[in-house]
Design an enzyme around this catalytic site. Structure first.
Site, short mmCIF file in Angstrom:
data_model
loop_
_atom_site.label_atom_id
_atom_site.label_comp_id
_atom_site.label_asym_id
_atom_site.label_seq_id
_atom_site.Cartn_x
_atom_site.Cartn_y
_atom_site.Cartn_z
NE ARG A 150 0.05 7.16 10.02
CZ ARG A 150 0.19 5.84 10.10
NH1 ARG A 150 1.03 5.31 10.99
NH2 ARG A 150 -0.48 5.05 9.30
CG ASP A 162 -6.29 -1.17 14.83
OD1 ASP A 162 -5.10 -1.54 14.86
OD2 ASP A 162 -6.63 0.02 14.62
CG HIS A 185 -5.51 4.14 8.57
ND1 HIS A 185 -4.81 4.77 7.55
CD2 HIS A 185 -4.65 3.23 9.10
CE1 HIS A 185 -3.58 4.27 7.50
NE2 HIS A 185 -3.46 3.34 8.42
CD GLN A 203 -4.51 -0.89 6.87
OE1 GLN A 203 -3.42 -0.41 7.11
NE2 GLN A 203 -4.65 -2.10 6.35
NE ARG A 210 -2.08 1.39 3.75
CZ ARG A 210 -1.58 2.01 4.82
NH1 ARG A 210 -1.41 1.33 5.94
NH2 ARG A 210 -1.32 3.30 4.81
CB CYS A 254 -4.65 -1.93 9.92
SG CYS A 254 -4.52 -1.33 11.62
N1 NVA Z 1 -5.73 2.42 15.20
C1 NVA Z 1 -4.29 2.42 15.02
C2 NVA Z 1 -3.94 2.16 13.59
C3 NVA Z 1 -2.47 2.07 13.33
C4 NVA Z 1 -2.15 1.88 11.88
C5 NVA Z 1 -3.73 3.74 15.48
O1 NVA Z 1 -4.33 4.78 15.20
O2 NVA Z 1 -2.70 3.73 16.15
N1 CP Z 2 -1.31 -0.01 9.12
C1 CP Z 2 -0.53 1.08 9.17
O1 CP Z 2 -0.92 2.19 8.81
O2 CP Z 2 0.73 0.82 9.62
P1 CP Z 2 1.84 1.89 10.00
O3 CP Z 2 1.40 2.57 11.27
O4 CP Z 2 3.09 1.09 10.19
O5 CP Z 2 1.97 2.88 8.88
#
Ligand code: NVA
Ligand code: CP
Length: 305
Positions: free
Chosen positions: A108, A226, A135, A138, A292, A264
């Protein structure tokens, strides 16, 4: 972006636009089989997954760890402060070293370029656990969740409301693969990436961009939103720009009578979504979070088979 499989090399799970639809179909089906308990025990016994987190996570971290352990494998979690990446060691060198110890790497990170570097230099499968641009894990869980509740996405209308962000881009990819129309209602300054939209349209997907959330929600089968402030975004008055894009009961009431709501998570209740929608009868956010793990077990098995 490097393709998900280099000739004779490891199988990577990267952006959904790098896959053929049939492979994604099989992964969702395998995720469902895992959920139903219909698969062989411990297929990943002895396998080790390293997870690099340059951004925070609850669901991604726990679902991969739980899934890997249920499949008989194990994980090593590396957060930014734990590794020499935080002190300037390159992703390429990190990839070379980790590949000597583990069977797969999930990352990540912010920049897709770092994911590309990892793929270029790792000799084991790499899984995209979120970048600023996508993502995919997800949205595989989201597709599985929709199908569990309502059947095929083919011919359905997905309405994305709010920031045209990384999750939106993966939803654009998934809609084209699974035959849904996607309408995205976003402020002009937060429209989704052209690259994702063009890819979907070029392969015959229907992507409708608009600024009015009510227009996007009208008759839709699924409403998705989101956070207004993704990890790493600058808070440059986004909540003002996005205030008209809150998913509330009035917006949900414009959708089809059996429409579902997805997010998500983590959610910012009272901002992009109200409590009434999050906790209401149309919300499937907890199934979405659970799935997930099931779909990632499918992804892990596919990568490591
Ligand atoms: N769009 C959000 C998703 C978190 C799972 C982010 O990138 O922070
Ligand atoms: N939806 C998701 O990826 O959650 P986290 O940021 O908690 O991993």
């Amino acid at each position: 972006m490097t393709s998900q499989t280099t000739a004779g090399g490891p199988r990577h799970f990267l952006d959904l636009d790098r896959f053929d639809s049939q492979t994604l179909r099989q992964l969702v089906d395998l995720g469902k089989a895992y959920k139903a308990g219909r698969t062989i025990n411990r297929p990943l016994a002895g396998k080790l997954l390293a997870m690099i987190f340059e951004k925070p996570s609850t669901r991604t971290r726990v679902s991969f760890e739980a899934g890997m352990k249920q499949l008989g494998g194990d994980v090593i979690v590396l957060t930014r402060g734990d590794t020499q990446l935080g002190r300037g060691e390159t992703v390429a060198d990190t990839a070379r070293v980790l590949s000597r110890f583990v069977d797969a790497i999930m990352i990540r990170t912010d920049s897709p370029a770092k994911l590309d570097d990892l793929v270029s230099y790792a000799t084991v499968p790499v899984i995209n656990g979120l970048t600023d641009e996508s993502h995919p894990c997800q949205v595989m869980a989201d597709v599985m969740t929709y199908e569990e509740h309502r059947g095929s996405l083919a011919g359905k209308v997905v309405a994305w409301i709010g920031d045209g962000n990384n999750v939106a881009a993966s939803w654009i990819h998934a809609s084209a693969h699974f035959g849904a129309t996607i309408r995205l209602a976003c402020p002009d300054s937060l429209m989704p990436a052209d690259k994702a939209v063009s890819w979907a349209r070029e392969r015959g997907g229907r992507v409708d961009l608009m600024t009015d959330p009510a227009q996007a929600a009208a008759g839709a089968d699924l409403i998705v939103t989101d956070t207004w402030l993704s990890m790493g975004c600058r808070d440059d008055d986004r909540s003002k720009i996005l205030a008209p894009y809150q998913v509330n009961e009035a917006l949900m009431d414009r959708a089809a009578p059996d429409a579902l709501f997805m997010h998500c998570l983590p959610a910012h209740r009272g901002e992009e979504v109200t409590d009434a929608v999050m906790d209401g009868p149309r919300s499937v956010v907890w199934d979405e979070a659970e799935n997930r793990m099931h779909v990632q077990k499918a992804i892990l098995t596919w990568c490591l088979a």
